[in-house]
Design a protein around this motif. Structure first.
Motif, PDB file in Angstrom:
ATOM      1  N   ASN A 243      40.517 -50.827  61.944  1.00  0.00           N
ATOM      2  CA  ASN A 243      42.013 -50.980  61.282  1.00  0.00           C
ATOM      3  C   ASN A 243      41.542 -50.534  59.783  1.00  0.00           C
ATOM      4  N   HIS A 244      40.909 -52.123  59.871  1.00  0.00           N
ATOM      5  CA  HIS A 244      40.200 -52.756  58.659  1.00  0.00           C
ATOM      6  C   HIS A 244      39.226 -51.127  57.076  1.00  0.00           C
ATOM      7  N   SER A 245      38.679 -50.552  58.363  1.00  0.00           N
ATOM      8  CA  SER A 245      37.649 -49.643  57.505  1.00  0.00           C
ATOM      9  C   SER A 245      38.942 -48.544  57.524  1.00  0.00           C
ATOM     10  N   LEU A 246      39.814 -47.641  58.044  1.00  0.00           N
ATOM     11  CA  LEU A 246      40.430 -46.542  58.104  1.00  0.00           C
ATOM     12  C   LEU A 246      40.980 -47.617  56.287  1.00  0.00           C
ATOM     13  N   ILE A 247      41.397 -48.496  56.283  1.00  0.00           N
ATOM     14  CA  ILE A 247      42.348 -49.097  55.260  1.00  0.00           C
ATOM     15  C   ILE A 247      41.361 -48.354  53.709  1.00  0.00           C
ATOM     16  N   SER A 248      40.239 -48.922  53.895  1.00  0.00           N
ATOM     17  CA  SER A 248      38.604 -48.384  52.939  1.00  0.00           C
ATOM     18  C   SER A 248      38.456 -47.119  53.430  1.00  0.00           C
ATOM     19  N   VAL A 249      39.198 -46.042  54.091  1.00  0.00           N
ATOM     20  CA  VAL A 249      39.187 -44.418  54.131  1.00  0.00           C
ATOM     21  C   VAL A 249      40.001 -44.369  52.766  1.00  0.00           C
ATOM     22  N   GLU A 250      40.947 -45.420  52.449  1.00  0.00           N
ATOM     23  CA  GLU A 250      42.660 -44.561  51.578  1.00  0.00           C
ATOM     24  C   GLU A 250      41.752 -45.118  50.024  1.00  0.00           C
ATOM     25  N   TYR A 251      41.076 -45.841  50.331  1.00  0.00           N
ATOM     26  CA  TYR A 251      41.355 -46.773  48.780  1.00  0.00           C
ATOM     27  C   TYR A 251      39.411 -46.816  48.157  1.00  0.00           C
ATOM     28  N   GLY A 252      38.977 -46.318  49.002  1.00  0.00           N
ATOM     29  CA  GLY A 252      37.511 -45.589  49.233  1.00  0.00           C
ATOM     30  C   GLY A 252      36.885 -44.529  48.159  1.00  0.00           C
ATOM     31  N   TRP A 253      37.798 -44.154  48.139  1.00  0.00           N
ATOM     32  CA  TRP A 253      38.030 -43.013  47.380  1.00  0.00           C
ATOM     33  C   TRP A 253      38.348 -42.811  46.177  1.00  0.00           C
ATOM     34  N   LYS A 254      38.531 -42.116  44.801  1.00  0.00           N
ATOM     35  CA  LYS A 254      38.878 -42.180  43.741  1.00  0.00           C
ATOM     36  C   LYS A 254      39.900 -41.288  43.354  1.00  0.00           C
ATOM     37  N   ARG A 255      39.885 -39.612  44.187  1.00  0.00           N
ATOM     38  CA  ARG A 255      40.886 -39.156  44.417  1.00  0.00           C
ATOM     39  C   ARG A 255      42.202 -39.635  45.638  1.00  0.00           C
ATOM     40  N   SER A 256      43.286 -39.175  45.543  1.00  0.00           N
ATOM     41  CA  SER A 256      44.009 -39.414  46.677  1.00  0.00           C
ATOM     42  C   SER A 256      44.472 -38.889  47.586  1.00  0.00           C
ATOM     43  N   GLY A 257      45.206 -38.957  48.801  1.00  0.00           N
ATOM     44  CA  GLY A 257      45.085 -38.904  49.240  1.00  0.00           C
ATOM     45  C   GLY A 257      43.982 -38.484  51.144  1.00  0.00           C
ATOM     46  N   VAL A 258      43.010 -39.175  50.660  1.00  0.00           N
ATOM     47  CA  VAL A 258      41.913 -38.390  51.844  1.00  0.00           C
ATOM     48  C   VAL A 258      42.773 -38.946  52.889  1.00  0.00           C
ATOM     49  N   LEU A 259      43.640 -40.016  53.911  1.00  0.00           N
ATOM     50  CA  LEU A 259      44.039 -41.246  55.048  1.00  0.00           C
ATOM     51  C   LEU A 259      44.611 -39.974  55.519  1.00  0.00           C
ATOM     52  N   ALA A 260      45.464 -39.841  54.026  1.00  0.00           N
ATOM     53  CA  ALA A 260      46.457 -38.538  55.163  1.00  0.00           C
ATOM     54  C   ALA A 260      46.387 -37.398  55.683  1.00  0.00           C
ATOM     55  N   LYS A 261      45.447 -36.637  54.778  1.00  0.00           N
ATOM     56  CA  LYS A 261      44.724 -35.427  55.246  1.00  0.00           C
ATOM     57  C   LYS A 261      44.173 -35.612  56.410  1.00  0.00           C
ATOM     58  N   LEU A 262      43.517 -36.948  57.071  1.00  0.00           N
ATOM     59  CA  LEU A 262      42.814 -37.627  58.223  1.00  0.00           C
ATOM     60  C   LEU A 262      43.992 -36.868  59.421  1.00  0.00           C
ATOM     61  N   VAL A 263      45.017 -37.696  58.669  1.00  0.00           N
ATOM     62  CA  VAL A 263      45.661 -37.854  60.016  1.00  0.00           C
ATOM     63  C   VAL A 263      46.135 -36.443  59.847  1.00  0.00           C
ATOM     64  N   ALA A 264      46.409 -35.760  59.308  1.00  0.00           N
ATOM     65  CA  ALA A 264      47.541 -34.341  59.199  1.00  0.00           C
ATOM     66  C   ALA A 264      46.620 -33.738  59.804  1.00  0.00           C
ATOM     67  N   ARG A 265      44.877 -33.382  59.576  1.00  0.00           N
ATOM     68  CA  ARG A 265      44.911 -32.798  60.752  1.00  0.00           C
ATOM     69  C   ARG A 265      43.889 -33.110  61.989  1.00  0.00           C
ATOM     70  N   ALA A 266      44.692 -34.173  62.066  1.00  0.00           N
ATOM     71  CA  ALA A 266      43.706 -34.897  64.021  1.00  0.00           C
ATOM     72  C   ALA A 266      45.425 -34.292  64.204  1.00  0.00           C
ATOM     73  N   LEU A 267      46.537 -34.701  63.335  1.00  0.00           N
ATOM     74  CA  LEU A 267      47.753 -35.069  63.862  1.00  0.00           C
ATOM     75  C   LEU A 267      48.263 -33.577  64.454  1.00  0.00           C
TER      76      LEU A 267
END
Length: 466
Positions: A243-267
């Motif tokens: 879970n802690h790693s997924l937070i950094s997927v979100e905030y480790g990139w300057k562009r927004s929406g990285v985690l949301a796109k991963l979730v959308a693509r997965a589901l």
């Protein structure tokens, strides 16, 4: 003759030495990472749920997975974590190395091996020229980020190279060709075999070194939020605690929406949505295998890029290797981002070309300017009968016919992606739906350990070798 010498050196260097599935050091390293990850994952769960509860996050995901609009954030997170548990761990390479300066796998190496070697083993075994600067960026990442030991001396002792990891991308984006920037063959590791030896980084560790390590001077930069990256650099996860790693997927990139796109693509209810460009693809979390995946059980199946290898001698070599080891082979259409698919300009070649060059646009032209693609085309090779499917003779005949057509076309000209796409569509129009696959989804099959995908008839297609 050069290829013969290359192989002979590697085989002779490796004779008599083979590592266990995991060394004592690797076992202790993973054990320590797991304990730390267990605590941090629990501590950061509420913060991750908060991200999943944001209106913009849920609105984006619900475009592709409508239940997300009314689902509690805890349930949405749970469903995504279930997809992470069955996501493919992939490593891409080329059948024949496109450039001998790059130490990566090949089918020729695999044919003479009993396990999947890491990059350092390939150097130490003599498959590639060794120099003190080999994989300097890789070495830094493995020591500073992952916690591996530095080598005691140069040349690198083979027994010490056994301690190093095999790199994989977590294909949570369900890309048909895995991680195409690194080659046109995808090895999909057996999750039931590799999960216990895996550590997870929230961003590709090479991208971190390129972009955030100021001592490395290459005009190759990703849009990373380096202040967040460095403050969370030790936040490694494991398959069960991330879970802690997924937070950094979100905030480790300057562009927004990285985690949301991963979730959308997965589901997503439709495989291939939302579309991805090359920068989306390389936004994957990285799984590093602190161990040696043995043959055949460490590998689940292979995916080959249809435009690159169908109807070629390299394609035949890959087929024969899979047949000899009992692995299923799947073909994918992939994309047209590399132009003519004979000697594709892979990411590794671009990295090499950047050394000493001040053109900071080279990488952006290769990645950020790519056209979004669905990456949703896979079909099982029926000539390799290593699955639970009953193969119709008509499907085998279709593959043989189109293989011959592709071979003939390649003998007459340098084929383009569009040339091969015509043949791909012909296969799709003739082949049974049972052969048309998409990646495994959570809770679709009673047992997932040997599943290579779901076909259009609703079957769970399984390797008979897993």
């Amino acid at each position: 003759m050069a290829a013969l010498v290359w192989m002979t050196v590697g085989i002779m260097a490796a004779q008599g030495l083979s590592p266990p599935k995991q060394t004592n050091f690797q076992r202790e390293l993973i054990g320590g990472i797991r304990e730390n990850a267990k605590q941090k994952s629990a501590e950061d769960t509420d913060a991750l749920i908060q991200i999943f509860s944001e209106d913009s996050f849920r609105s984006y995901v619900s475009q592709y997975y409508p239940p997300a609009a009314t689902m509690k954030p805890e349930q949405l997170l749970s469903e995504f974590l279930d997809e992470m548990k069955v996501a493919e761990y992939v490593h891409n390479f080329d059948v024949s190395p496109p450039n001998a300066k790059y130490a990566d796998y090949s089918v020729a190496i695999g044919e003479n091996s009993t396990y999947f070697q890491n990059l350092w083993e390939l150097l130490s075994e003599g498959y590639y020229p060794m120099s003190p600067g080999n994989n300097e960026i890789t070495n830094t990442a493995e020591i500073m980020i992952m916690g591996f030991k530095n080598f005691s001396t140069y040349p690198y002792p083979l027994k010490e190279t056994f301690q190093r990891p095999v790199y994989t991308a977590i294909n949570i984006n369900k890309v048909d060709i895995g991680n195409p920037a690194f080659g046109n063959v995808t090895v999909v590791f057996n999750r039931s075999y590799v999960d216990e030896i895996s550590l997870i980084s929230f961003i590709d560790t090479g991208a971190i070194e390129f972009s955030c390590n100021k001592s490395i001077h290459l005009p190759l930069k990703f849009d990373l939020n380096c202040s967040h990256v460095w403050s969370h650099i030790s936040d490694l996860g494991t398959p069960e605690y991330l879970n802690h790693s997924l937070i950094s997927v979100e905030y480790g990139w300057k562009r927004s929406g990285v985690l949301a796109k991963l979730v959308a693509r997965a589901l997503s209810t439709t495989w291939g949505q939302p579309k991805l460009d090359r920068l989306d693809i390389i936004s994957y979390p990285e799984a590093d295998l602190a161990g040696s995946p043995k043959y055949p059980e460490g590998i689940l199946f292979f995916v080959a890029h249809f435009p690159a290898y169908f109807g070629t001698e390299d394609g035949t070599q890959l087929r024969e290797w899979c047949l000899s080891r009992g692995w299923p082979l799947v073909w994918s259409l992939g994309d047209n981002q590399t132009g003519v698919h004979l000697d594709p300009p892979t990411f590794k070649q671009h990295v090499h070309s950047l050394k000493g060059i001040n053109d900071t646009n080279i990488f952006s032209k290769f990645v950020t300017n790519s056209t979004p693609v669905q990456y949703n085309n896979r079909i099982l090779d029926p000539t390799i009968k290593n699955t639970n499917l009953t193969i119709a003779s008509e499907d085998i005949d279709t593959f043989k016919e189109i293989w011959a057509a592709a071979k003939s076309m390649r003998e007459q000209k340098d084929v383009s992606f569009e040339d091969m796409k015509v043949l791909w569509n012909e296969i799709l129009s003739k082949a049974a739906d049972a052969l048309k696959l998409e990646p495994l989804r959570s809770k679709r099959c009673l047992v997932t350990r040997d599943i290579i995908g779901l076909n259009k008839e609703g079957d769970c297609v399984a390797s008979t070798n897993a």
